[in-house]
Design a protein around this motif. Structure first.
Motif, PDB file in Angstrom:
ATOM      1  N   GLU A 115      20.949   6.359   2.714  1.00 36.75           N
ATOM      2  CA  GLU A 115      20.261   5.575   3.745  1.00 36.75           C
ATOM      3  C   GLU A 115      19.145   6.358   4.430  1.00 36.75           C
ATOM      4  O   GLU A 115      18.483   5.834   5.339  1.00 36.75           O
ATOM      5  CB  GLU A 115      21.265   5.092   4.804  1.00 36.75           C
ATOM      6  N   ARG A 116      18.889   7.606   4.010  1.00 29.33           N
ATOM      7  CA  ARG A 116      17.949   8.463   4.738  1.00 29.33           C
ATOM      8  C   ARG A 116      16.698   8.795   3.938  1.00 29.33           C
ATOM      9  O   ARG A 116      16.004   9.764   4.227  1.00 29.33           O
ATOM     10  CB  ARG A 116      18.665   9.754   5.146  1.00 29.33           C
ATOM     11  N   VAL A 117      16.371   8.030   2.924  1.00 32.03           N
ATOM     12  CA  VAL A 117      15.184   8.322   2.122  1.00 32.03           C
ATOM     13  C   VAL A 117      13.932   8.066   2.955  1.00 32.03           C
ATOM     14  O   VAL A 117      13.726   6.959   3.468  1.00 32.03           O
ATOM     15  CB  VAL A 117      15.150   7.450   0.849  1.00 32.03           C
ATOM     16  N   LEU A 118      13.098   9.085   3.105  1.00 32.75           N
ATOM     17  CA  LEU A 118      11.866   8.966   3.878  1.00 32.75           C
ATOM     18  C   LEU A 118      10.694   8.636   2.967  1.00 32.75           C
ATOM     19  O   LEU A 118      10.690   8.974   1.782  1.00 32.75           O
ATOM     20  CB  LEU A 118      11.563  10.269   4.614  1.00 32.75           C
ATOM     21  N   LYS A 119       9.695   7.993   3.548  1.00 33.24           N
ATOM     22  CA  LYS A 119       8.435   7.754   2.864  1.00 33.24           C
ATOM     23  C   LYS A 119       7.324   8.398   3.674  1.00 33.24           C
ATOM     24  O   LYS A 119       7.340   8.353   4.910  1.00 33.24           O
ATOM     25  CB  LYS A 119       8.169   6.254   2.705  1.00 33.24           C
ATOM     26  N   ALA A 120       6.373   9.021   2.979  1.00 34.57           N
ATOM     27  CA  ALA A 120       5.276   9.726   3.651  1.00 34.57           C
ATOM     28  C   ALA A 120       4.178   8.736   4.008  1.00 34.57           C
ATOM     29  O   ALA A 120       3.080   8.781   3.468  1.00 34.57           O
ATOM     30  CB  ALA A 120       4.745  10.846   2.761  1.00 34.57           C
ATOM     31  N   GLN A 121       4.490   7.814   4.915  1.00 39.64           N
ATOM     32  CA  GLN A 121       3.517   6.809   5.332  1.00 39.64           C
ATOM     33  C   GLN A 121       3.351   6.850   6.843  1.00 39.64           C
ATOM     34  O   GLN A 121       4.329   7.013   7.586  1.00 39.64           O
ATOM     35  CB  GLN A 121       3.972   5.412   4.895  1.00 39.64           C
ATOM     36  N   ALA A 122       2.096   6.709   7.265  1.00 37.86           N
ATOM     37  CA  ALA A 122       1.794   6.673   8.693  1.00 37.86           C
ATOM     38  C   ALA A 122       2.058   5.264   9.195  1.00 37.86           C
ATOM     39  O   ALA A 122       1.294   4.335   8.911  1.00 37.86           O
ATOM     40  CB  ALA A 122       0.340   7.072   8.921  1.00 37.86           C
ATOM     41  N   ARG A 123       3.152   5.102   9.920  1.00 39.68           N
ATOM     42  CA  ARG A 123       3.539   3.789  10.418  1.00 39.68           C
ATOM     43  C   ARG A 123       3.579   3.803  11.947  1.00 39.68           C
ATOM     44  O   ARG A 123       3.924   4.809  12.555  1.00 39.68           O
ATOM     45  CB  ARG A 123       4.911   3.399   9.876  1.00 39.68           C
ATOM     46  N   GLY A 124       3.252   2.654  12.532  1.00 39.22           N
ATOM     47  CA  GLY A 124       3.353   2.508  13.984  1.00 39.22           C
ATOM     48  C   GLY A 124       2.098   2.941  14.708  1.00 39.22           C
ATOM     49  O   GLY A 124       1.919   4.123  15.012  1.00 39.22           O
ATOM     50  N   THR A 125       1.204   1.995  14.995  1.00 43.81           N
ATOM     51  CA  THR A 125      -0.029   2.322  15.709  1.00 43.81           C
ATOM     52  C   THR A 125       0.287   3.006  17.031  1.00 43.81           C
ATOM     53  O   THR A 125       1.141   2.548  17.798  1.00 43.81           O
ATOM     54  CB  THR A 125      -0.836   1.037  15.971  1.00 43.81           C
ATOM     55  N   GLY A 126      -0.397   4.122  17.291  1.00 46.68           N
ATOM     56  CA  GLY A 126      -0.153   4.891  18.499  1.00 46.68           C
ATOM     57  C   GLY A 126       0.838   6.019  18.325  1.00 46.68           C
ATOM     58  O   GLY A 126       0.970   6.876  19.214  1.00 46.68           O
ATOM     59  N   ASN A 127       1.539   6.057  17.188  1.00 44.81           N
ATOM     60  CA  ASN A 127       2.464   7.160  16.935  1.00 44.81           C
ATOM     61  C   ASN A 127       1.692   8.471  16.785  1.00 44.81           C
ATOM     62  O   ASN A 127       0.536   8.489  16.349  1.00 44.81           O
ATOM     63  CB  ASN A 127       3.308   6.902  15.694  1.00 44.81           C
ATOM     64  N   VAL A 128       2.368   9.553  17.121  1.00 41.63           N
ATOM     65  CA  VAL A 128       1.739  10.875  17.122  1.00 41.63           C
ATOM     66  C   VAL A 128       1.838  11.512  15.742  1.00 41.63           C
ATOM     67  O   VAL A 128       2.876  11.423  15.072  1.00 41.63           O
ATOM     68  CB  VAL A 128       2.430  11.793  18.156  1.00 41.63           C
ATOM     69  N   VAL A 129       0.751  12.158  15.323  1.00 44.85           N
ATOM     70  CA  VAL A 129       0.743  12.959  14.100  1.00 44.85           C
ATOM     71  C   VAL A 129       0.863  14.426  14.519  1.00 44.85           C
ATOM     72  O   VAL A 129      -0.037  14.952  15.199  1.00 44.85           O
ATOM     73  CB  VAL A 129      -0.540  12.732  13.280  1.00 44.85           C
ATOM     74  N   LEU A 130       1.976  15.073  14.150  1.00 50.43           N
ATOM     75  CA  LEU A 130       2.250  16.443  14.558  1.00 50.43           C
ATOM     76  C   LEU A 130       2.196  17.373  13.362  1.00 50.43           C
ATOM     77  O   LEU A 130       2.835  17.118  12.343  1.00 50.43           O
ATOM     78  CB  LEU A 130       3.623  16.541  15.211  1.00 50.43           C
ATOM     79  N   LEU A 131       1.459  18.470  13.489  1.00 54.39           N
ATOM     80  CA  LEU A 131       1.411  19.524  12.479  1.00 54.39           C
ATOM     81  C   LEU A 131       2.319  20.656  12.935  1.00 54.39           C
ATOM     82  O   LEU A 131       2.224  21.106  14.087  1.00 54.39           O
ATOM     83  CB  LEU A 131      -0.020  20.037  12.313  1.00 54.39           C
TER      84      LEU A 131
END
Length: 625
Positions: free
Chosen positions: A119-135
């Motif tokens: 149930e924990r498979v992640l996808k590398a997609q930018a989802r959710g307008t306004g979400n933060v992109v952290l390096l």
């Protein structure tokens, strides 16, 4: 299949709420320029691909192809050992091949296997307008700039030394912290998606995250740097290692930053998710670049390259080899067939406490704790055979990887591939690539298993000379009970030969040692090959030993079994070079106390094999010079 091609790695359901993520990638040109760091950062990169899926890496495998043993090869092995051992992930298998074709352009392919809840498979997609992109991870410098453009997409030449600054520098201890911190973020539900930074750095990673209709604004002046006065374009394409990008809801940013600080990782919110469908870069408030993300991903230019087929060659004359005893000893001592223990001993094979079957014969096996189920994993390829017939070479790579898994008692579930080829702008190379893909596809269809991930490495040419077309295939299989994995034959075991393939010297190790590469490889019966693989994984739990016959032919496979078992065999085999040393489709040695419906060729016992003392076989096989 929970995740197929298009993400950082493929994911397959193992049942019981557990899944496996796996992928193989290349780091060829960096390793040709600087083998230690090239190979080490290849390991680091494939580890991050698995982390980005939300999985814990549990095993590494490597596929190495060099012109000859020597300094360059040993430096690559040292780089793999340094990174894998330091980061705490066992290296459990792979293959090593030496051939003049790779003298100026080595191949370093790395495979990683990871485990995660279904149930924990992640996808590398930018989802959710306004979400933060952290390096987060390591800081950004100029190391690796141009790695994707200067190295990966160009032929090599005499000026290779000038490209050394384009090779990344790895830090496995930061890599270990990146693994643990990323898994903590995922397990705590603090991130929406993860993406690793590999080739082309932020430019590639952010465009991949923004695909599918989203968008990302990135503020390059917020990126933590370790060098002064970096230009915006340098920050954007730097390939500094041990970096990840996470998409986070704003209300969870403080918790994510606390995790990064506790793991002593540099971090900064460098952007946000938008609705523009564009990747936009800012520096000091100014827009310095913008492009629809789709132009760098799904809508990137596509080229229909010209293909020039080669007419099938006629079978080559049989090589003029020596008597059987001498040929067997010389083959066992040859660079491609001798023991790889001296390499495996450089690697930590047991860290993580999952390794049930170490590297050596066929596939390695890992335990799926706390149950007694296991994973069989293998990595195999075809080079000389693919040079003679790329369609057969592609199919051979798939079948051998699956057969090795089956010999360890695993039911093959899926494969990953790395396609190592020359310059596709040459029509003959484009044809080789297309033919190999068709051969792999046909083999997978016969087996009924998918290709879930992979990588393509092209332009493997040096001063106009191309490597052998080399498809590399990694396979994973499910082992019902690791307590029943076959190991060695024992005194009194009946020895059987399963499979009846067509045999040939063309493309074989025998031809390589006593002749020149020429001719046409033996044809494959894919339906029969698939049935053999099914039979092997069903039989394996009831057998003492199951061992694939491949490079070097039947005699070499029998010698390998005798050496690892410490017991010889009384055999009834014709003194015929083709039967003993020919190669082709699949067949396997089976040792058991049961009566099996296969051709019985003898029984285990004594201290000789084919009239050669086991000790003589061992001395030839374990030579390291």
């Amino acid at each position: 299949m929970l995740q197929g091609p298009g993400e950082n790695a493929g994911v397959v359901d193992l049942g019981d709420g557990e899944a496996v993520a796996f992928k193989v990638e290349s780091h060829n040109h960096p390793s040709a320029v600087e083998p230690f760091q090239g190979a080490a950062t290849g390991i680091g990169g494939i580890l991050r691909d698995i982390i980005a899926m939300g999985a814990r890496p549990v095993a590494l495998l490597d596929g190495l192809r060099f012109g000859e043993p020597g300094h360059m090869f040993e430096r690559a092995v040292a780089g793999i050992a340094n990174y894998g051992n330091s980061v705490g992930v066992p290296t459990v298998g792979g293959e090593t091949v030496f051939d003049p074709s790779y003298a100026d352009n080595c191949l370093v392919n790395a495979m990683c296997v990871g485990l995660l809840p279904t149930e924990r498979v992640l996808k590398a997609q930018a989802r959710g307008t306004g979400n933060v992109v952290l390096l987060y991870g390591a800081t950004t410098g100029r190391d690796g700039i141009g790695g994707a453009s200067v190295l990966a997409s160009q032929e090599l030449g005499e000026e290779d030394a000038d490209k050394r600054p384009s090779v990344q520098v790895g830090d496995p201890f930061t890599g270990n912290k990146l693994i643990e911190s990323s898994l903590e973020l995922v397990e705590s539900g603090l991130v929406e998606s993860l993406q690793d930074l590999g080739a082309a750095g932020l430019a590639s990673s952010l465009s991949e995250m923004a695909r599918g209709g989203g968008g990302i604004d990135v503020h390059l002046d917020r990126v933590p740097l370790r060098e002064e006065e970096m230009e915006p374009w340098e920050i954007m394409i730097s390939e500094s290692q041990e970096r990840m990008v996470a998409v986070i809801r704003p209300e969870k940013l403080a918790a994510v930053e606390e995790v990064c600080e506790r793991w002593e990782l540099d971090h900064a919110p460098i952007g946000e998710v938008t609705e523009t469908a564009e990747l936009r870069a800012f520096f000091d408030g100014d827009l310095v670049g913008a492009i629809p993300a789709a132009y760098l991903t799904d809508e990137a230019p596509r080229y229909e390259v010209a293909r020039q087929p080669r007419a099938p060659a006629e079978p080559a004359p049989a090589p003029d080899g020596p008597p059987t005893r001498q040929a067997l000893l010389e083959l066992l001592a040859s660079p491609n067939l001798r023991s790889r223990n001296w390499i495996f001993r450089r690697y930590d094979q047991l860290v993580g406490s999952r390794t049930i079957r170490r590297p050596g014969l066929d596939a390695a096996v890992l335990r799926l704790q706390p149950s007694f189920r296991g994973l069989a994993v293998s990595l195999d390829g075809a080079g000389r055979v693919a040079r003679l017939d790329p369609h057969t070479g592609g199919a051979t790579a798939v079948l051998e990887a699956a057969r090795n898994v089956a010999c360890a008692g695993g039911e093959p579930l899926a494969i990953t591939d790395c396609l190592n080829f020359g310059n596709p702008e040459k029509p003959e190379i484009a044809w080789e690539l297309a033919e190999a893909i068709e051969g792999m596809s046909a083999a997978c269809e016969a087996l009924g298993i998918p290709v879930v991930s992979g990588n393509v490495s092209l332009y493997n040419d040096t001063d106009g000379r191309s490597i052998h077309p080399t498809p590399i295939v990694g396979c994973v299989g499910l082992v019902p009970d690791v307590r029943s994995v076959p190991s060695t034959w024992r005194e009194g075991d009946a020895i059987y030969l399963a499979g009846e393939p067509e045999l040939s010297f063309d493309g074989s190790e025998y031809q390589a040692l006593y002749g020149e590469l020429a001719g046409r490889p033996a044809s494959l019966d894919l339906a029969r090959e698939a049935q053999l693989i099914r039979d092997l994984h069903e039989l394996a739990p009831r057998c003492s030993l199951v061992h694939d016959v491949s490079e070097g032919g039947l005699a070499v496979a029998l010698a390998e079994a005798a050496i690892v078992s410490g017991v010889g065999a009384e055999l009834e085999l014709p003194d015929d070079a083709l039967a003993l040393f020919g190669e082709g489709g699949g067949f396997a040695i089976i040792a058991s106390t049961e009566d099996l419906p296969y051709r019985r060729i003898g029984s285990a016992g004594g201290a000789t094999l084919l009239d050669v003392p086991i000790e003589d076989l061992r001395q030839a096989y374990e030579v390291t010079t």
